[in-house]
Write a protein that holds these residues in place. Sequence first.
Motif, short mmCIF file in Angstrom:
data_model
loop_
_atom_site.label_atom_id
_atom_site.label_comp_id
_atom_site.label_asym_id
_atom_site.label_seq_id
_atom_site.Cartn_x
_atom_site.Cartn_y
_atom_site.Cartn_z
N CYS A 182 0.68 -1.05 0.10
CA CYS A 182 -0.06 0.02 -0.10
C CYS A 182 0.79 1.17 0.11
O CYS A 182 1.75 1.41 0.85
N VAL A 183 0.83 2.23 -0.97
CA VAL A 183 1.44 3.34 -1.08
C VAL A 183 0.46 4.61 -0.62
O VAL A 183 -0.60 4.71 -1.05
N PHE A 199 4.48 10.34 4.82
CA PHE A 199 4.20 8.96 5.52
C PHE A 199 4.73 8.76 7.01
O PHE A 199 3.85 7.96 7.74
N ARG A 200 5.61 9.46 7.11
CA ARG A 200 6.36 9.26 8.44
C ARG A 200 5.40 9.37 9.78
O ARG A 200 5.51 8.95 10.81
N ILE A 201 4.22 10.45 9.31
CA ILE A 201 3.55 10.69 10.65
C ILE A 201 2.40 9.80 10.88
O ILE A 201 1.74 9.79 11.74
N TYR A 202 2.18 8.66 9.91
CA TYR A 202 0.97 7.96 9.92
C TYR A 202 1.38 6.70 10.55
O TYR A 202 2.50 6.08 10.58
N VAL A 203 0.36 6.07 11.70
CA VAL A 203 0.42 4.75 12.11
C VAL A 203 -0.39 3.83 10.95
O VAL A 203 -1.54 4.44 10.40
N ASP A 249 9.69 3.82 4.86
CA ASP A 249 9.33 5.14 4.98
C ASP A 249 9.78 5.92 3.73
O ASP A 249 9.28 6.80 3.22
N ALA A 250 10.84 5.59 3.18
CA ALA A 250 11.60 5.88 1.93
C ALA A 250 10.50 6.05 0.75
O ALA A 250 10.57 6.85 0.01
N LYS A 251 9.78 4.84 0.82
CA LYS A 251 8.90 4.56 -0.42
C LYS A 251 7.32 4.87 0.01
O LYS A 251 6.61 4.67 -0.76
#
Length: 117
Positions: A22-23, A29-33, A73-75
Amino acid sequence: QVQLVESGGGLVQPGGSLSLSCVLSGNNFRIYVMGWYRQAPGKQRELVATITNADSTNYADSVKGRATISRDDAKSTVYLQMNSLKPEDTAVYYCNARPTGGSRMYWGQGTQVTVSS
């Protein structure tokens, strides 16, 4: 606007494996659970697994030992690997994102997983 796009799934034989991806786009992205949920026909949507931005994971009892959730996280991508699949794993699998400390949830469109011989 946060968008989640799942891929993977399909028809799998009992005892087989699957890998879902899932993208997330539209925000950091880093702030999400991140999580995976599933919904079988006639049943409520249920949690499969979640992973925090500190890589802390949580699994439903029904998939413990058979599922692995991970994130890159990079992707901006979260993955779900499931092994030893059973017919009762058949469901639409949904990707989910929730900001850390927040309550708003974002959902992907879902991807069908069918476990059948």
